[in-house]
Design a protein around this motif. Sequence first.
Motif, PDB file in Angstrom:
ATOM      1  N   PHE A 231      59.071  -2.189 -11.513  1.00 34.12           N
ATOM      2  CA  PHE A 231      58.403  -2.225 -12.815  1.00 34.12           C
ATOM      3  C   PHE A 231      56.903  -2.463 -12.606  1.00 34.12           C
ATOM      4  O   PHE A 231      56.357  -3.474 -13.070  1.00 34.12           O
ATOM      5  N   HIS A 234      54.660  -3.589 -15.556  1.00 32.99           N
ATOM      6  CA  HIS A 234      55.109  -4.656 -16.450  1.00 32.99           C
ATOM      7  C   HIS A 234      53.945  -5.583 -16.818  1.00 32.99           C
ATOM      8  O   HIS A 234      52.945  -5.684 -16.094  1.00 32.99           O
ATOM      9  N   SER A 249      58.470  -5.052 -20.014  1.00 27.40           N
ATOM     10  CA  SER A 249      58.428  -3.713 -19.431  1.00 27.40           C
ATOM     11  C   SER A 249      58.511  -2.689 -20.553  1.00 27.40           C
ATOM     12  O   SER A 249      59.207  -2.900 -21.560  1.00 27.40           O
TER      13      SER A 249
END
Length: 258
Positions: A231, A234, A249
Amino acid sequence: MVEGKSCSVPSGTEAYAKLYPDKSSDGQLRLGNVVPDFHAETTQGPMHWYEYIEGSWAILFSHPADFTPVCTTEIGRLALKYDALKSKGVKLATLSCDKVDDHTKWMDDVVAHCENNVTIDFPIIGDESREVSIAYGMLDPSNKDDKGLPLTCRAVFVIGPDKKLKLMMNYPASVGRNMDEIMRCVEALQLSAKHSVATPANWPNNHESIGKKGWAFLLPTVSPADAQQYFPDHHTCKVPSGVEYLRLSNIGRETTEE
């Protein structure tokens, strides 16, 4: 409604699921437990539950009795969601403690009362013996044969492809269930299972004030290293404690207007 590629995060969904036992120590059905199997008669013929739900998400939706006003509206509204649930790979069944023949007659009332032209394309389970209701914790075994006491509670069980209980809701007889909320929960559960995220309160209408509407939190089990790898975009929300646990996210954000 959602976007993003599926990612298998080693410290995510699988690790989170292991926090729940397959079976409770006292025999009561709880979240994360493997749900009981059963055989029953339905409006669509004999059913073996495990065979019916094999490899699919599933919903078991219970009613205290046929020919009851709130449940009549619920069956109709559920029928309107059936195609959408089916498109998400969800098997649907409802249950009532009356006879299957009574279910069939009741469905005529359901269709007639619903303002939309609906058909009831999912099975209605007959549970006259109360065995399924007891196994799923909808009725205390001591109440099984007492005609003077209420029947099963009005419950919703959402079950994963692993046959484990993912979500359970119980409602009193005076409050009708909201099918939009049930659909939202299914979407949230599937999103979490696929992407190792957890949906915030009111998802997908969350965090709009910071430009993150529909974003979801990384599961607490996702390590900082995996967060960076899987991610990379994020966003960590700053809070007074300084603990970096509110990690959003864009997996799960809305891509179309409802």
